[in-house]
Design an enzyme around this catalytic site. Structure first.
Site, PDB file in Angstrom:
ATOM      1  N   TYR A   1      -1.191 -18.805  -6.701  1.00  0.00           N
ATOM      2  CA  TYR A   1      -1.632 -17.875  -5.649  1.00  0.00           C
ATOM      3  C   TYR A   1      -1.043 -18.298  -4.301  1.00  0.00           C
ATOM      4  O   TYR A   1      -0.518 -17.471  -3.552  1.00  0.00           O
ATOM      5  CB  TYR A   1      -3.160 -17.888  -5.617  1.00  0.00           C
ATOM      6  CG  TYR A   1      -3.801 -17.014  -4.563  1.00  0.00           C
ATOM      7  CD1 TYR A   1      -3.948 -15.644  -4.770  1.00  0.00           C
ATOM      8  CD2 TYR A   1      -4.288 -17.548  -3.375  1.00  0.00           C
ATOM      9  CE1 TYR A   1      -4.563 -14.836  -3.809  1.00  0.00           C
ATOM     10  CE2 TYR A   1      -4.904 -16.759  -2.419  1.00  0.00           C
ATOM     11  CZ  TYR A   1      -5.037 -15.403  -2.648  1.00  0.00           C
ATOM     12  OH  TYR A   1      -5.639 -14.613  -1.685  1.00  0.00           O
TER      13      TYR A   1
ATOM     14  N   ASP B   1      -2.232   1.898 -11.249  1.00  0.00           N
ATOM     15  CA  ASP B   1      -1.940   0.471 -11.280  1.00  0.00           C
ATOM     16  C   ASP B   1      -0.674   0.274 -10.464  1.00  0.00           C
ATOM     17  O   ASP B   1       0.354   0.907 -10.732  1.00  0.00           O
ATOM     18  CB  ASP B   1      -1.740   0.004 -12.735  1.00  0.00           C
ATOM     19  CG  ASP B   1      -1.653  -1.514 -12.811  1.00  0.00           C
ATOM     20  OD1 ASP B   1      -1.012  -2.132 -11.931  1.00  0.00           O
ATOM     21  OD2 ASP B   1      -2.225  -2.079 -13.745  1.00  0.00           O
TER      22      ASP B   1
ATOM     23  N   ASP C   1      -6.058   2.344  -5.967  1.00  0.00           N
ATOM     24  CA  ASP C   1      -6.728   1.237  -6.660  1.00  0.00           C
ATOM     25  C   ASP C   1      -6.765   1.583  -8.149  1.00  0.00           C
ATOM     26  O   ASP C   1      -6.711   2.746  -8.521  1.00  0.00           O
ATOM     27  CB  ASP C   1      -8.163   1.074  -6.116  1.00  0.00           C
ATOM     28  CG  ASP C   1      -8.715  -0.326  -6.338  1.00  0.00           C
ATOM     29  OD1 ASP C   1      -9.004  -1.010  -5.338  1.00  0.00           O
ATOM     30  OD2 ASP C   1      -8.872  -0.726  -7.499  1.00  0.00           O
TER      31      ASP C   1
HETATM   32  P1  NDP Z   1     -11.058  -7.765  -4.413  1.00  0.00           P
HETATM   33  O1  NDP Z   1     -10.739  -8.392  -5.721  1.00  0.00           O
HETATM   34  O2  NDP Z   1     -12.476  -7.671  -3.988  1.00  0.00           O
HETATM   35  O3  NDP Z   1     -10.419  -6.291  -4.327  1.00  0.00           O
HETATM   36  C1  NDP Z   1      -9.088  -6.094  -4.685  1.00  0.00           C
HETATM   37  C2  NDP Z   1      -8.927  -4.700  -5.219  1.00  0.00           C
HETATM   38  O4  NDP Z   1      -7.537  -4.522  -5.560  1.00  0.00           O
HETATM   39  C3  NDP Z   1      -9.729  -4.473  -6.514  1.00  0.00           C
HETATM   40  O5  NDP Z   1     -10.354  -3.206  -6.499  1.00  0.00           O
HETATM   41  C4  NDP Z   1      -8.649  -4.573  -7.572  1.00  0.00           C
HETATM   42  O6  NDP Z   1      -8.944  -3.875  -8.772  1.00  0.00           O
HETATM   43  C5  NDP Z   1      -7.459  -3.953  -6.849  1.00  0.00           C
HETATM   44  N1  NDP Z   1      -6.218  -4.287  -7.525  1.00  0.00           N
HETATM   45  C6  NDP Z   1      -5.790  -5.513  -7.913  1.00  0.00           C
HETATM   46  N2  NDP Z   1      -4.638  -5.415  -8.573  1.00  0.00           N
HETATM   47  C7  NDP Z   1      -4.320  -4.092  -8.609  1.00  0.00           C
HETATM   48  C8  NDP Z   1      -3.257  -3.347  -9.178  1.00  0.00           C
HETATM   49  N3  NDP Z   1      -2.278  -3.936  -9.872  1.00  0.00           N
HETATM   50  N4  NDP Z   1      -3.246  -2.003  -9.026  1.00  0.00           N
HETATM   51  C9  NDP Z   1      -4.250  -1.393  -8.362  1.00  0.00           C
HETATM   52  N5  NDP Z   1      -5.291  -2.040  -7.818  1.00  0.00           N
HETATM   53  C10 NDP Z   1      -5.333  -3.377  -7.945  1.00  0.00           C
HETATM   54  O7  NDP Z   1     -10.188  -8.586  -3.328  1.00  0.00           O
HETATM   55  P2  NDP Z   1     -10.439  -8.877  -1.772  1.00  0.00           P
HETATM   56  O8  NDP Z   1     -10.902  -7.653  -1.103  1.00  0.00           O
HETATM   57  O9  NDP Z   1     -11.206 -10.118  -1.636  1.00  0.00           O
HETATM   58  O10 NDP Z   1      -8.950  -9.242  -1.344  1.00  0.00           O
HETATM   59  C11 NDP Z   1      -8.055  -8.280  -0.820  1.00  0.00           C
HETATM   60  C12 NDP Z   1      -6.764  -9.005  -0.411  1.00  0.00           C
HETATM   61  O11 NDP Z   1      -7.086 -10.049   0.511  1.00  0.00           O
HETATM   62  C13 NDP Z   1      -6.042  -9.670  -1.578  1.00  0.00           C
HETATM   63  O12 NDP Z   1      -4.648  -9.542  -1.399  1.00  0.00           O
HETATM   64  C14 NDP Z   1      -6.450 -11.132  -1.462  1.00  0.00           C
HETATM   65  O13 NDP Z   1      -5.504 -12.005  -2.035  1.00  0.00           O
HETATM   66  C15 NDP Z   1      -6.534 -11.277   0.047  1.00  0.00           C
HETATM   67  N6  NDP Z   1      -7.394 -12.378   0.475  1.00  0.00           N
HETATM   68  C16 NDP Z   1      -8.738 -12.393   0.181  1.00  0.00           C
HETATM   69  C17 NDP Z   1      -9.522 -13.463   0.603  1.00  0.00           C
HETATM   70  C18 NDP Z   1     -10.983 -13.545   0.340  1.00  0.00           C
HETATM   71  O14 NDP Z   1     -11.591 -14.589   0.696  1.00  0.00           O
HETATM   72  N7  NDP Z   1     -11.629 -12.531  -0.219  1.00  0.00           N
HETATM   73  C19 NDP Z   1      -8.920 -14.611   1.332  1.00  0.00           C
HETATM   74  C20 NDP Z   1      -7.522 -14.466   1.587  1.00  0.00           C
HETATM   75  C21 NDP Z   1      -6.784 -13.394   1.168  1.00  0.00           C
HETATM   76  P3  NDP Z   1      -9.467  -4.734 -10.054  1.00  0.00           P
HETATM   77  O15 NDP Z   1     -10.918  -4.960  -9.792  1.00  0.00           O
HETATM   78  O16 NDP Z   1      -9.189  -3.840 -11.213  1.00  0.00           O
HETATM   79  O17 NDP Z   1      -8.664  -6.017 -10.085  1.00  0.00           O
END
Ligand code: NDP
Length: 247
Positions: free
Chosen positions: A149, A64, A38
Site C-alpha cells: 500500500y 469496477d 463505485d
Molecule cells: P473505503 O474503503 O471506506 O471506501 C472506498 C470505496 O471505494 C468503497 O466503496 C470501495 O468499494 C470503492 N472501491 C474500491 N475499489 C474499487 C474499484 N475497483 N472500483 C470501484 N469502486 C472501488 O475507503 P476510505 O474512504 O477510507 O478511503 C478512500 C481513499 O482514501 C482511499 O484511496 C484510501 O487509500 C485513502 N486513505 C484513507 C485513509 C483512512 O484512514 N481511511 C488514510 C489514508 C488514505 P468496496 O467496498 O467494494 O471495496
C-alpha cells in the site's frame, strides 16, 4: 432541490462511502453536479439517499474501476469533467515477509493503474481550468505492515507530479491530498491494537473525519484555485511531523 443543469461536472471515484462520500457531498454543496463511481451498489444508494436528505443530488455510476471499457463509456457519455477526484483505493495489512507479488499487483491495479487509466481517458476531453485531485495517503512517507500500500501511494504521489507537468500546457491542474488516519470503514483492516498504536502516534490524538479530507479537496477543486499544481497536501493531524504525544 438544486438543479443539475448548467453546472460544472465532477466525478468522485469510490464515492459510495467513507472519504469519497464526504467529498461528493461537499462538491455538490460547492455547486458541482456530481457523479459518484463505485462498485458497491448498497453504498451508492446510501450515498444518494444521504444527498437527498441534504437536498443535493448525487448521480450513481456502478462500475469496477478496473473495467476500462465501463470507465471509458462513463467518460464518453458525459460532458467533460471540470473536476475528477481519484479517491477509490484498497488497503490491507500484511507484514513485509508475508507479502507476495500478487498483493502488490492488486494494490497497484486499483490504487494506481485504474487512477492512471481513468485520468488519461478523461483528460483527453477536459478543458483548461479543470482539476484532478488524487487521494494518496500519508503512508507514502513510510509505514509498517503494508509495504504494498505504501509503495502504491508513493507511486500516486509520483504520478501526480508527472501528470501536473504534462497536463499543465492544457490548463489542467493536478494535485494530491494525503490523508492521515481517517475514521472510515477502511480502518476495519487494522486490529484494535494497531489502531490504538496508530492513534498514540498522532499529535492531535484522534483520527480525522472524512469531512476534513473533503474540505481540502474542495479547496483544490475550486475554480478559484488556479495556480497550484503538482502539490501534495498532507491532511493528517500532524502525524507527518513525527514524534507523537510524548515529550
Ligand atoms: P473505503 O474503503 O471506506 O471506501 C472506498 C470505496 O471505494 C468503497 O466503496 C470501495 O468499494 C470503492 N472501491 C474500491 N475499489 C474499487 C474499484 N475497483 N472500483 C470501484 N469502486 C472501488 O475507503 P476510505 O474512504 O477510507 O478511503 C478512500 C481513499 O482514501 C482511499 O484511496 C484510501 O487509500 C485513502 N486513505 C484513507 C485513509 C483512512 O484512514 N481511511 C488514510 C489514508 C488514505 P468496496 O467496498 O467494494 O471495496
Amino acid at each position: 432541490m438544486n438543479s443539475p443543469i448548467g453546472q460544472p461536472l465532477a466525478l468522485v471515484t469510490g464515492g459510495g462511502r467513507g472519504i469519497g462520500r464526504a467529498i461528493a457531498l461537499r462538491l455538490a454543496r460547492d455547486g458541482f453536479r456530481v457523479i459518484v463511481a463505485d462498485r458497491d451498489e448498497q453504498a451508492l444508494s446510501e450515498a444518494a439517499a444521504e444527498a437527498c436528505d441534504r437536498e443535493f443530488v448525487l448521480e450513481a455510476a456502478r462500475l469496477d474501476l478496473t473495467d476500462r471499457e465501463a470507465v471509458t463509456d462513463l467518460i464518453e457519455r458525459n460532458q467533460p469533467f471540470a473536476a475528477i477526484v481519484n479517491n477509490a483505493g484498497i488497503f490491507n495489512e500484511k507484514g513485509f515477509f508475508d507479502l507476495d507479488p500478487e498483493d502488490f499487483r492488486r494494490a497497484y491495479e486499483i490504487n494506481l493503474v485504474a487512477l492512471f487509466s481513468l485520468s488519461q481517458t478523461a483528460a483527453r476531453r477536459m478543458e483548461a481550468g479543470s482539476k484532478i485531485v488524487n487521494i494518496a495517503s500519508r503512508a507514502f512517507l513510510g509505514a509498517r505492515n503494508h509495504a504494498h500500500y505504501v509503495a502504491s501511494k508513493a507511486a500516486v504521489v509520483g504520478l501526480t507530479r508527472a501528470m501536473a507537468m504534462e497536463l499543465a500546457p492544457r490548463g489542467i491542474l493536478v494535485n494530491a491530498v494525503a490523508p492521515g488516519l481517517i475514521d472510515t470503514p477502511l480502518l476495519k483492516a487494522l486490529t484494535p491494537e494497531r489502531l490504538a498504536a496508530q492513534l498514540a502516534l498522532q499529535p492531535t490524538g484522534k483520527a480525522g473525519r472524512p469531512e476534513d479530507i473533503a474540505n481540502a479537496v474542495s479547496f483544490l477543486a475550486a475554480p478559484r484555485t488556479d495556480f497550484i499544481t503538482g502539490q501534495v497536501l498532507l491532511v493528517d493531524g500532524g502525524k507527518s511531523l513525527g514524534g507523537g504525544m510524548g515529550l
